[in-house]
Design an enzyme around this catalytic site. Structure first.
Site, short mmCIF file in Angstrom:
data_model
loop_
_atom_site.label_atom_id
_atom_site.label_comp_id
_atom_site.label_asym_id
_atom_site.label_seq_id
_atom_site.Cartn_x
_atom_site.Cartn_y
_atom_site.Cartn_z
N LYS A 29 0.83 -1.21 0.00
CA LYS A 29 0.00 0.00 0.00
C LYS A 29 0.86 1.26 0.00
O LYS A 29 0.60 2.20 -0.74
CB LYS A 29 -0.90 0.01 1.24
CG LYS A 29 -2.15 -0.87 1.13
CD LYS A 29 -3.10 -0.55 2.29
CE LYS A 29 -4.52 -1.00 2.01
NZ LYS A 29 -4.75 -2.45 2.16
N GLU B 123 -4.06 7.63 7.30
CA GLU B 123 -4.89 8.36 6.33
C GLU B 123 -6.00 9.11 7.04
O GLU B 123 -6.47 8.68 8.09
CB GLU B 123 -5.57 7.37 5.36
CG GLU B 123 -4.70 6.90 4.24
CD GLU B 123 -5.42 5.90 3.35
OE1 GLU B 123 -6.61 5.63 3.57
OE2 GLU B 123 -4.77 5.40 2.43
N HIS C 215 -15.36 -6.95 4.99
CA HIS C 215 -14.44 -6.53 3.94
C HIS C 215 -14.47 -7.45 2.73
O HIS C 215 -13.51 -7.56 1.98
CB HIS C 215 -13.03 -6.37 4.47
CG HIS C 215 -12.96 -5.29 5.52
ND1 HIS C 215 -13.02 -3.96 5.23
CD2 HIS C 215 -12.91 -5.37 6.86
CE1 HIS C 215 -12.99 -3.26 6.34
NE2 HIS C 215 -12.92 -4.09 7.35
N ARG D 240 -5.23 -8.24 -11.48
CA ARG D 240 -5.80 -9.51 -11.94
C ARG D 240 -7.18 -9.23 -12.55
O ARG D 240 -7.67 -8.11 -12.46
CB ARG D 240 -5.97 -10.45 -10.74
CG ARG D 240 -6.91 -9.86 -9.70
CD ARG D 240 -7.34 -10.83 -8.62
NE ARG D 240 -8.42 -10.27 -7.84
CZ ARG D 240 -8.28 -9.47 -6.78
NH1 ARG D 240 -7.07 -9.13 -6.37
NH2 ARG D 240 -9.34 -9.01 -6.15
C1 MV4 Z 1 -10.83 3.61 4.17
C2 MV4 Z 1 -12.07 3.97 4.71
C3 MV4 Z 1 -12.24 5.28 5.07
N1 MV4 Z 1 -11.23 6.17 4.92
N2 MV4 Z 1 -9.86 4.52 4.04
C4 MV4 Z 1 -9.83 -0.12 3.03
C5 MV4 Z 1 -9.78 -1.59 2.81
C6 MV4 Z 1 -11.17 -1.92 2.62
N3 MV4 Z 1 -11.45 -3.31 2.81
C7 MV4 Z 1 -11.86 -1.04 3.61
N4 MV4 Z 1 -11.14 0.15 3.58
C8 MV4 Z 1 -11.51 1.39 3.98
N5 MV4 Z 1 -10.57 2.35 3.82
C9 MV4 Z 1 -10.08 5.77 4.41
N6 MV4 Z 1 -9.10 6.67 4.28
C10 MV4 Z 1 -13.05 3.00 4.86
C11 MV4 Z 1 -12.78 1.70 4.52
C12 MV4 Z 1 -13.79 0.75 4.83
C13 MV4 Z 1 -14.01 0.36 6.16
C14 MV4 Z 1 -13.25 0.84 7.20
C15 MV4 Z 1 -13.47 0.47 8.52
C16 MV4 Z 1 -14.49 -0.44 8.81
C17 MV4 Z 1 -15.26 -0.96 7.80
C18 MV4 Z 1 -15.02 -0.58 6.45
C19 MV4 Z 1 -15.81 -1.11 5.45
C20 MV4 Z 1 -15.56 -0.73 4.18
C21 MV4 Z 1 -14.54 0.20 3.87
#
Ligand code: MV4
Length: 665
Positions: A118, A202, A237, A294
């Site tokens: 990342k 971030e 996720h 991919r």
């Molecule tokens: C984030 C975000 C909010 N702000 N990055 C990155 C990996 C992906 N599986 C989820 N990700 C996220 N990255 C920033 N700068 C929100 C998510 C996010 C998330 C974060 C915390 C808890 C649940 C989540 C569900 C989907 C996306």
């Protein structure tokens, strides 16, 4: 470059089958690989040739680089398609394939490596002027420094593992005082999951959407984008539903995101199919997250709205051809949805499941040229209930159901209908969850974001309600059908005027989390008395839909399927999918899966109850011992009246299959 004539597919399941379909369309021969778990799998059956790799554990089979390369050399394949997962984003594999003189149908190893971390990929994207979330992704990792960066960004911030994925090593920090603990936690998780402690910080976006751009590049420096997919509907996720185009996205933002994604691909000299993931906020600001090097699971929605075959493009690019179309030739046509049917239990936080598929029917796929419904799967229900198995060794996805429509509403309507024509019994599945999701008003209005499932938990995962009256009646009819088929030589004959055992009435009792339900059946005119005392007239005929039957209940018509597995009934009809426990009067167990007449454990498991003492007099059908296995209880009952002569079981014992638990005299 020479034409590819034979491709080895280094994968299994639906993606292996998907890739083979295109190969066969193009006249390319296919080689499947398989593990101990997959000898009879659909992808092996579909292939022109197949090679055994090793044990079911992926390390011994689908992740073994030398075994896969050896298989390609043995069979004379010129190219290897990695599918997704397994070795698809493994730069060493891409290199090993090239070194063996074979074509890797995927990007160059260097491009895979560039997007592997990342932090590193963000540094590259910054240079290429691809928009990033405000944050720090450098090498300095001291707590004091990272905290200062967090304060510069402003809380809330998100700490992410640089090597991460799947939400592991990720922590939201709302306040500076919580930073230290969150950092330690994220680093610990990053270390244990990825053997790499490195994190980045971030700005935390509240309720972003996950919108990704499909890109394609050839070996001649051309690159295009094939528009976007909205994949915001996730749990743990992992995506469950994807759509293209993203609902409500403006054309201006689409073009900006497309241009940014092409810039990202060009910055790393990308070749082939790739996806650039962005987070999108409510104001349509978008930020680069990562690039998947991919072909992705959800590529069919892009195929639906562009009319293209992305695997065909992959093969053409891999053999050195130019991209078949330029950006100005590419147009969005209509809207598409994909849902992922998983063996999992939504009620238990989507806990993955496994097991044999007992019954499986998909909606009818559209004919060529009229792509309203498509089903991508790697499993099938073999005859006589001896179907494929969702193995604990692999991904629990059963199938992808994809629908198209001229607009979002039409595509969604088609998805609702397609899910109503989907029948699955065996492992627990998310079918009801998907049906509820595609009818959810907020979802229908396109108000999606990454927290959608969590925010609508209550509406999407309702408490179990009392079974519908028709569910109970159809359960009875399902059991009668099964009894009838045992005796009737002519499965087409109407069984409505049948007498079972010469009785004039019969009783049926069912149970679920909401209670017990008793129904009475009277013959010969088949009147069924419901738990509330209401009597309905029924009529049924076994249907051509094998294991199913056509029923008339109280003047309404149903096409139903009732699957029985021990005492577990799966009742399916017109968009309904319910599970009930059948309390069989012939056996005395309470809601358990009875194994009548056997005094041995039906499968390896744990003794959870011993209901008798030494020397006790028992009656036929009396429960003796309960064994829990595969998350189900199995009651061992007395096969005949007798006296308990020996007890070979204590609560808590692990017992093997065929272990004699009780001796009766
Ligand atoms: C984030 C975000 C909010 N702000 N990055 C990155 C990996 C992906 N599986 C989820 N990700 C996220 N990255 C920033 N700068 C929100 C998510 C996010 C998330 C974060 C915390 C808890 C649940 C989540 C569900 C989907 C996306």
């Amino acid at each position: 470059m020479a034409d590819i004539k034979k491709v080895l597919i280094a994968n299994r399941g639906e993606i292996a089958c998907r890739v083979m379909k295109t190969c066969h369309k193009l006249g390319i021969a296919t080689v499947a690989v398989y593990s101990d778990a997959d000898g009879a799998a659909l992808h092996v059956e579909m292939a022109d040739e197949s090679c055994f790799l090793g044990a079911a554990s992926p390390r011994e089979s689908y992740l073994s680089i030398p075994k896969i390369i050896f298989a390609a050399q043995q069979t004379g394949a010129q190219a290897i398609h990695p599918g997704y997962g397994f070795l698809s984003e493994n730069a060493e594999f891409a290199e090993a394939v090239a070194k063996a003189g074979l074509i890797f149908i995927g990007p160059p190893a260097a491009a895979i490596r560039a997007m592997g971390g990342k932090s590193e990929s963000k540094a590259l994207m910054e240079k290429a002027k691809v928009p990033l979330v405000q944050g720090y992704h450098g090498d300095k990792q001291e707590e004091k420094f990272l905290l200062a960066e967090a304060e510069k960004i402003g809380f809330p911030v998100l700490i992410k593992a640089s090597a991460g994925g799947g939400g592991k090593g990720m922590r939201v920090v709302e306040d500076a005082k919580d930073f230290s603990e969150a950092l330690t936690g994220a680093q610990r998780e990053a270390k244990s999951s990825f053997n790499n402690e490195k994190v980045l910080i971030e700005k935390y976006l509240v309720n972003p959407r996950h919108v990704e751009i499909q890109v394609f590049a050839d070996q001649h420096g051309n690159a295009v984008y094939l528009f976007e997919r909205d994949c915001s509907i996730q749990r743990r996720h992992q995506k469950v539903l994807e759509e293209a185009p993203a609902p409500g996205l403006s054309q201006a933002t689409r073009e900006k995101m497309g241009a940014a994604a092409v810039a990202a691909a060009k910055a790393i000299n990308y070749v082939g199919a790739g996806t650039v993931e962005f987070l999108l906020d409510a104001k349509e600001n978008f930020y680069f997250m990562e690039m998947n090097t991919r072909l992705q699971v959800e590529h069919p929605v892009t195929e639906m709205i562009t009319g293209l075959d992305l695997v065909e493009w992959q093969i053409r690019v891999a053999q050195g051809e130019r991209l078949p179309l330029t950006q100005k030739d590419l147009k969005i046509n209509g809207h598409a949805f994909e849902v992922r049917l998983y063996a999992e239990d939504p009620a238990k936080d989507f806990l993955p499941g496994a097991g044999q598929i007992q019954f499986l029917r998909f909606p009818m796929e559209s004919a060529e040229g009229e792509n309203l419904v498509r089903v991508d799967t790697g499993v099938r229900e073999a005859p006589y209930g001896n179907g494929d198995v969702i193995s604990i060794h692999y991904d629990p996805m059963i199938a992808k159901i994809i629908t198209w429509g001229k607009d979002r509403a039409a595509a969604l309507q088609n998805m609702q209908e397609a899910l109503d024509e989907t029948y699955i019994a065996g492992p627990k599945s998310n079918i009801n969850f998907l049906r509820t999701l595609v009818r959810n008003p907020a979802f229908k209005s396109g108000k999606v974001n990454t927290h959608f499932i969590a925010d609508h938990h209550h509406a999407l995962l309702p408490e179990r309600v009392v079974p519908a009256q028709e569910t109970l009646v159809l359960s009875v009819l399902g059991l009668l059908t099964q009894r009838g088929e045992q005796v009737s030589a002519d499965p087409w004959s109407s069984l409505s005027a049948w007498r079972i055992g010469g009785n004039d009435t019969d009783k049926f009792k069912f149970k679920d989390e909401t209670g017990e339900y008793a129904l009475a059946v009277s013959y010969p005119n088949l009147t069924i008395t419901l738990p509330n005392g209401k009597a309905v007239k029924a009529h049924y005929t076994p249907s051509s839909f094998d294991m199913g039957f056509e029923a008339q209940v109280d003047g309404h018509k149903y096409n139903a399927v009732v699957c029985q597995n021990g005492t577990r009934l799966t009742v399916m009809y017109a968009g309904h999918h319910e599970e009930l426990t059948y309390l069989d009067p012939l056996h005395a167990g309470e809601g358990a899966d009875e194994v009548a007449g056997k005094l041995t454990a039906p499968m390896p498991g744990k003794v959870v109850a011993v209901r008798v003492t030494l020397g006790a007099k028992v009656k036929k059908g009396q429960p003796l011992v309960i064994v829990e296995a595969m998350k189900m209880e199995h009651t061992i009952t007395a096969p005949a009246d007798g006296i308990v002569e020996a007890i070979n079981a204590n609560v808590g014992d692990q017992v093997n299959e065929k272990h004699e638990l009780i001796a009766l005299k």
